[in-house]
Design a protein around this motif. Structure first.
Motif, PDB file in Angstrom:
ATOM      1  N   ALA A 360       0.829  -1.204   0.000  1.00 46.04           N
ATOM      2  CA  ALA A 360       0.000   0.000   0.000  1.00 46.04           C
ATOM      3  C   ALA A 360       0.865   1.256   0.000  1.00 46.04           C
ATOM      4  O   ALA A 360       0.560   2.232  -0.698  1.00 46.04           O
ATOM      5  N   VAL A 361       1.961   1.245   0.774  1.00 53.17           N
ATOM      6  CA  VAL A 361       2.871   2.394   0.789  1.00 53.17           C
ATOM      7  C   VAL A 361       3.505   2.582  -0.587  1.00 53.17           C
ATOM      8  O   VAL A 361       3.649   3.714  -1.078  1.00 53.17           O
ATOM      9  N   ARG A 362       3.859   1.479  -1.227  1.00 51.31           N
ATOM     10  CA  ARG A 362       4.455   1.575  -2.564  1.00 51.31           C
ATOM     11  C   ARG A 362       3.473   2.192  -3.563  1.00 51.31           C
ATOM     12  O   ARG A 362       3.828   3.111  -4.310  1.00 51.31           O
ATOM     13  N   GLU A 363       2.240   1.691  -3.576  1.00 56.83           N
ATOM     14  CA  GLU A 363       1.284   2.138  -4.582  1.00 56.83           C
ATOM     15  C   GLU A 363       0.764   3.547  -4.311  1.00 56.83           C
ATOM     16  O   GLU A 363       0.615   4.350  -5.240  1.00 56.83           O
ATOM     17  N   ARG A 364       0.472   3.840  -3.045  1.00 52.93           N
ATOM     18  CA  ARG A 364      -0.194   5.108  -2.722  1.00 52.93           C
ATOM     19  C   ARG A 364       0.776   6.246  -2.447  1.00 52.93           C
ATOM     20  O   ARG A 364       0.373   7.409  -2.458  1.00 52.93           O
ATOM     21  N   PHE A 365       2.054   5.914  -2.191  1.00 52.84           N
ATOM     22  CA  PHE A 365       3.021   6.981  -1.943  1.00 52.84           C
ATOM     23  C   PHE A 365       4.114   7.018  -3.004  1.00 52.84           C
ATOM     24  O   PHE A 365       4.288   8.017  -3.694  1.00 52.84           O
ATOM     25  N   PHE A 366       4.851   5.921  -3.148  1.00 46.30           N
ATOM     26  CA  PHE A 366       5.992   5.944  -4.067  1.00 46.30           C
ATOM     27  C   PHE A 366       5.546   6.084  -5.525  1.00 46.30           C
ATOM     28  O   PHE A 366       6.062   6.930  -6.259  1.00 46.30           O
ATOM     29  N   VAL A 367       4.594   5.263  -5.952  1.00 44.54           N
ATOM     30  CA  VAL A 367       4.162   5.318  -7.348  1.00 44.54           C
ATOM     31  C   VAL A 367       3.355   6.575  -7.625  1.00 44.54           C
ATOM     32  O   VAL A 367       3.573   7.265  -8.636  1.00 44.54           O
ATOM     33  N   SER A 368       2.428   6.906  -6.744  1.00 41.81           N
ATOM     34  CA  SER A 368       1.525   8.028  -6.997  1.00 41.81           C
ATOM     35  C   SER A 368       2.178   9.389  -6.781  1.00 41.81           C
ATOM     36  O   SER A 368       1.843  10.352  -7.473  1.00 41.81           O
ATOM     37  N   VAL A 369       3.098   9.478  -5.827  1.00 35.98           N
ATOM     38  CA  VAL A 369       3.641  10.790  -5.446  1.00 35.98           C
ATOM     39  C   VAL A 369       5.103  10.946  -5.864  1.00 35.98           C
ATOM     40  O   VAL A 369       5.478  11.924  -6.513  1.00 35.98           O
ATOM     41  N   MET A 370       5.938   9.985  -5.518  1.00 38.28           N
ATOM     42  CA  MET A 370       7.366  10.163  -5.741  1.00 38.28           C
ATOM     43  C   MET A 370       7.791   9.939  -7.191  1.00 38.28           C
ATOM     44  O   MET A 370       8.699  10.606  -7.688  1.00 38.28           O
ATOM     45  N   GLU A 371       7.163   8.991  -7.875  1.00 35.90           N
ATOM     46  CA  GLU A 371       7.579   8.714  -9.255  1.00 35.90           C
ATOM     47  C   GLU A 371       7.442   9.937 -10.162  1.00 35.90           C
ATOM     48  O   GLU A 371       8.373  10.249 -10.922  1.00 35.90           O
ATOM     49  N   PRO A 372       6.314  10.681 -10.130  1.00 30.24           N
ATOM     50  CA  PRO A 372       6.255  11.905 -10.949  1.00 30.24           C
ATOM     51  C   PRO A 372       7.340  12.915 -10.589  1.00 30.24           C
ATOM     52  O   PRO A 372       7.833  13.637 -11.462  1.00 30.24           O
ATOM     53  N   GLN A 373       7.711  12.975  -9.319  1.00 30.85           N
ATOM     54  CA  GLN A 373       8.766  13.896  -8.907  1.00 30.85           C
ATOM     55  C   GLN A 373      10.120  13.495  -9.497  1.00 30.85           C
ATOM     56  O   GLN A 373      10.920  14.340  -9.894  1.00 30.85           O
ATOM     57  N   LEU A 374      10.384  12.196  -9.557  1.00 31.86           N
ATOM     58  CA  LEU A 374      11.659  11.717 -10.091  1.00 31.86           C
ATOM     59  C   LEU A 374      11.702  11.785 -11.621  1.00 31.86           C
ATOM     60  O   LEU A 374      12.786  11.873 -12.200  1.00 31.86           O
ATOM     61  N   MET A 375      10.546  11.735 -12.257  1.00 29.14           N
ATOM     62  CA  MET A 375      10.486  11.727 -13.721  1.00 29.14           C
ATOM     63  C   MET A 375      10.353  13.132 -14.311  1.00 29.14           C
ATOM     64  O   MET A 375      10.337  13.284 -15.532  1.00 29.14           O
ATOM     65  N   GLN A 376      10.252  14.157 -13.486  1.00 34.65           N
ATOM     66  CA  GLN A 376      10.052  15.514 -13.983  1.00 34.65           C
ATOM     67  C   GLN A 376      11.321  16.022 -14.673  1.00 34.65           C
ATOM     68  O   GLN A 376      12.396  15.421 -14.602  1.00 34.65           O
ATOM     69  N   ASN A 425       9.817  -0.509 -17.253  1.00 33.50           N
ATOM     70  CA  ASN A 425      10.351   0.127 -16.043  1.00 33.50           C
ATOM     71  C   ASN A 425      11.048   1.434 -16.405  1.00 33.50           C
ATOM     72  O   ASN A 425      12.286   1.526 -16.354  1.00 33.50           O
ATOM     73  N   PRO A 426      10.282   2.447 -16.793  1.00 36.30           N
ATOM     74  CA  PRO A 426      10.923   3.704 -17.220  1.00 36.30           C
ATOM     75  C   PRO A 426      11.687   4.400 -16.106  1.00 36.30           C
ATOM     76  O   PRO A 426      12.686   5.065 -16.365  1.00 36.30           O
ATOM     77  N   LEU A 427      11.241   4.240 -14.841  1.00 37.45           N
ATOM     78  CA  LEU A 427      11.932   4.920 -13.736  1.00 37.45           C
ATOM     79  C   LEU A 427      13.345   4.384 -13.575  1.00 37.45           C
ATOM     80  O   LEU A 427      14.289   5.158 -13.369  1.00 37.45           O
ATOM     81  N   ARG A 428      13.522   3.073 -13.653  1.00 37.26           N
ATOM     82  CA  ARG A 428      14.866   2.485 -13.537  1.00 37.26           C
ATOM     83  C   ARG A 428      15.788   3.040 -14.620  1.00 37.26           C
ATOM     84  O   ARG A 428      16.928   3.429 -14.348  1.00 37.26           O
ATOM     85  N   HIS A 429      15.296   3.084 -15.855  1.00 33.13           N
ATOM     86  CA  HIS A 429      16.101   3.588 -16.966  1.00 33.13           C
ATOM     87  C   HIS A 429      16.416   5.070 -16.781  1.00 33.13           C
ATOM     88  O   HIS A 429      17.540   5.515 -17.062  1.00 33.13           O
ATOM     89  N   ARG A 430      15.438   5.835 -16.272  1.00 32.54           N
ATOM     90  CA  ARG A 430      15.661   7.266 -16.071  1.00 32.54           C
ATOM     91  C   ARG A 430      16.713   7.518 -14.987  1.00 32.54           C
ATOM     92  O   ARG A 430      17.567   8.413 -15.137  1.00 32.54           O
ATOM     93  N   LEU A 431      16.667   6.747 -13.916  1.00 30.36           N
ATOM     94  CA  LEU A 431      17.654   6.922 -12.859  1.00 30.36           C
ATOM     95  C   LEU A 431      19.058   6.588 -13.353  1.00 30.36           C
ATOM     96  O   LEU A 431      20.032   7.255 -12.987  1.00 30.36           O
ATOM     97  N   ILE A 432      19.169   5.551 -14.181  1.00 29.13           N
ATOM     98  CA  ILE A 432      20.481   5.216 -14.740  1.00 29.13           C
ATOM     99  C   ILE A 432      20.972   6.351 -15.642  1.00 29.13           C
ATOM    100  O   ILE A 432      22.157   6.708 -15.633  1.00 29.13           O
ATOM    101  N   GLU A 433      20.073   6.946 -16.408  1.00 26.08           N
ATOM    102  CA  GLU A 433      20.453   8.092 -17.238  1.00 26.08           C
ATOM    103  C   GLU A 433      20.890   9.273 -16.395  1.00 26.08           C
ATOM    104  O   GLU A 433      21.782  10.033 -16.772  1.00 26.08           O
ATOM    105  N   HIS A 434      20.277   9.458 -15.228  1.00 28.25           N
ATOM    106  CA  HIS A 434      20.642  10.572 -14.343  1.00 28.25           C
ATOM    107  C   HIS A 434      22.067  10.441 -13.819  1.00 28.25           C
ATOM    108  O   HIS A 434      22.647  11.427 -13.348  1.00 28.25           O
ATOM    109  N   CYS A 435      22.651   9.241 -13.872  1.00 32.20           N
ATOM    110  CA  CYS A 435      24.047   9.080 -13.440  1.00 32.20           C
ATOM    111  C   CYS A 435      24.995   9.863 -14.342  1.00 32.20           C
ATOM    112  O   CYS A 435      26.130  10.166 -13.944  1.00 32.20           O
ATOM    113  N   ASP A 436      24.566  10.163 -15.549  1.00 36.27           N
ATOM    114  CA  ASP A 436      25.383  10.938 -16.475  1.00 36.27           C
ATOM    115  C   ASP A 436      24.599  12.181 -16.927  1.00 36.27           C
ATOM    116  O   ASP A 436      24.547  12.516 -18.106  1.00 36.27           O
TER     117      ASP A 436
END
Length: 626
Positions: A360-376, A425-436
């Protein structure tokens, strides 16, 4: 004044009169309470102006004294009288009506002290757990009520008793299909006279000497767990959840402690009811989201990383001092404090309940709130959200919540990565791209995020980041034993037929933009299995694997050639020493983890040095901290 004078006179008479047997004394005090309702017409006077509190206190003292004088587990006549005359049921009725004013507070106190002071188990008795269950429903109905303190003390003592005997929780799972007792208007009108009529002393139970047997029979017939019905009410949890919304911080902490006790009960029926028929998951996630949204949109990563850790329930603060340190410190501490509570709650919870709450924490907090913040696309937003995620990962200790965070970041796939899995898994790929990333700060913070992940004891992290990409690269020797014995000796520490790593596109030294592989080329560049390598016997080419890893590490990070005692052999000896100091059940995973951690750590350092030569001083400090 007259009532106070009467009370003083009564105490004086009792002191001078010869002591009565305990049962007679107990019945006398109970009749003193019932006679008040029969003889008194003024029901607006507060209960503190009557003798009721004194009678209740005397009844508790008598019950405690009786138990102390008897052998452990033996029920005395006073306790038998209380059980068989349904005194607790009568007190519940008076407390619900709050007549006279303040009676609810007195009843809650009596119940709390009775459960706390009496050592013998009372909750198995049907004439105890039924009124207790009814009184639980009255708690938390009104926020900031004058009885909140007594309500939370009563609920916490019930939780503590359930923690001692977890099977008793089945008495408190109410079947929704059961209709509440409905009294006729005539019965309700005459309830006061019938319930509080003078006691005749006749037992209302058929078998007064068998309270435990009666309780067991009641449990068999009334326990919701026995019915296998999923529509159960968990009123104890509901009342505690209501009290977590109290404006009094002390009440909130006590309610959270009560929930911590309940989620740890091992009963599967209670765990299922807790997650399916209560709003516990919603409370955890909604409050986590509200605290996160209260954070400033931009925060210094150093402030996020260095703010002191605060355990939930110990969050004392000064608004002026916090604002003077940095803007948003109070909001950040509140968020981290509630995150710590969620983490500890899931850590202590029954396994089934922990998995549901973590998801529930994953779906209602990480996916709904944090993922858009990391993908901006905003660099400030990316930096702040990545720093917060890094702090979250560092703080989390529960296995279930950590697993859900890892699945959120890296996905659940275990097979070799393909273009299709990248799209899933676009978030995983985006985080790897953020390394560079073009921003050095974002690159450094993302690398720290991956370093924090690698330090966590979760096998899926290393499998997703490293091992899944090596499974198809033929690092296993599959030649027969006779052929291995006849092969030529090693040359320069490598097998004679070793693959020339310089020809592998993944291990080239030229990292210029023109020579770098694109995402699709990288995923498809792994060598195919040869016919000779169709089966594996589990024997590994250690030197080949080590040299393959070394080819991935930039030359600037290869210090083992220049500093004595820092080579692979030394590192391997240290790894063996650390493995030998771990428990046997963790040795296999630890043995694989240590070399990979060292390799990835060196790779992270090398990547930091390959960043553009802008702000080198800060990057040097970051590398040194690692």
């Amino acid at each position: 004044m007259f009532s106070k004078f009467t009370s003083i006179l009564q105490h004086a008479v009792e002191a001078l009169a010869p002591s009565l047997p305990l049962q007679e004394d107990f019945v006398y005090h109970w009749k003193g309470i019932t006679h008040y309702y029969i003889e008194t017409s003024d029901d607006k006077a507060p209960v503190t102006d009557t003798n009721i509190p004194s009678h209740l206190e005397q009844m508790l003292d008598i019950l405690t004294q009786e138990e102390a004088e008897r052998e452990s587990g033996e029920t005395g006549p006073c306790m038998e009288y209380l059980l068989h005359h349904k005194i607790l049921e009568t007190l519940y009725t008076l407390g619900k009506a709050d007549c006279p004013p303040g009676m609810k507070q007195q009843v809650l106190t009596f119940y709390t002290k009775l459960l706390a002071h009496i050592r013998q188990p009372l909750l198995p008795h049907i004439n105890v757990h039924r009124p207790v269950q009814k009184l639980i429903r009255l708690c938390g109905e009104v926020l900031a009520a004058p009885t909140e303190n007594e309500e939370i003390q009563f609920l916490c003592i019930v939780c503590a008793k359930l923690k001692q005997d977890p099977y008793l929780v089945n008495f408190f799972l109410e079947n929704k299909s059961k209709r509440p007792e409905v009294k006729s208007p005539a019965a309700a009108e005459g309830g006061k006279d019938s319930v509080l009529a003078p006691d005749t002393g006749q037992s209302q139970a058929d078998h007064p000497g068998e309270p435990q047997a009666a309780a067991a029979a009641a449990a068999a017939t009334s326990s919701p767990a026995a019915n296998n019905n999923n529509t159960n009410n968990y009123n104890l949890v509901t009342s505690l959840l209501n009290l977590t919304k109290s404006p009094d911080g002390r009440i909130v902490v006590k309610a959270c402690e009560g929930l911590m006790l309940l989620v740890s009960l091992p009963e599967p029926a209670a765990a299922k009811c807790l997650t399916e028929n209560t709003e516990l998951c919603e409370l955890l996630t909604d409050r986590l989201v509200s605290f996160y949204k209260a954070l400033p949109p931009s925060m210094d990563p150093l402030d996020i990383e260095t703010v002191e850790s605060v355990n939930w329930g110990l969050d004392v603060y000064n608004l002026k001092e916090d604002a003077a340190v940095f803007t948003g410190k109070r909001a950040l501490i509140s968020f981290l404090s509630w995150l710590d509570y969620c983490d500890q709650l899931i850590k202590e919870a029954q396994k089934l309940a922990a998995a549901v709450m973590a998801k529930a924490v994953r779906e209602r907090f990480f996916v709904s709130v944090m993922e858009p913040q990391l993908m901006q696309t905003s660099e400030v937003g990316i930096l702040t959200s990545t720093a917060l995620l890094n702090r979250i990962i560092r703080q989390v200790t529960s296995e279930a919540l950590l697993q859900e965070i890892v699945y959120f970041l890296l996905g659940e796939d275990k097979e070799a990565e393909t273009l299709a899995t990248v799209a899933q898994n676009p978030l995983r790929h985006r985080l790897i791209e953020h390394c560079d990333h073009l921003s050095d700060e974002i690159s450094i913070m993302t690398l720290r995020l991956f370093e924090q992940l690698i330090q966590k004891p979760d096998q899926h992290i290393l499998h997703s980041l490293v091992l899944r990409g090596l499974e198809e690269r033929n690092y296993l020797e599959n030649k027969p034993q006779e052929e291995r014995e006849e092969r030529e000796p090693l040359e320069n520490g490598q097998p004679h037929d070793a693959v020339d790593l310089e020809e592998d596109p993944l291990f080239g030294d030229d990292l210029s933009p023109d020579s770098r592989l694109s995402g699709s080329d990288w995923l498809g560049s792994s060598p195919q299995h040869s016919p000779d390598h169709s089966k594996s016997d589990g024997k590994t080419e250690v030197h080949k694997i080590v040299n393959s890893f070394l080819c991935l590490v930039p030359d600037e990070a290869k210090s083992s050639y220049h500093v004595e005692g820092t080579g692979y052999d030394t590192y391997l000896r240290d790894a063996h020493r650390q493995v030998n100091s771990t428990p046997p059940t963790e040795k296999v995973f630890c043995f694989c983890l240590l070399p990979l951690k060292g390799f990835i750590f060196a790779s992270v350092q090398g990547l930091l040095w390959r960043l553009p030569a802008v702000g080198l001083e800060r990057k040097s400090e970051a590398s040194g901290e690692m």
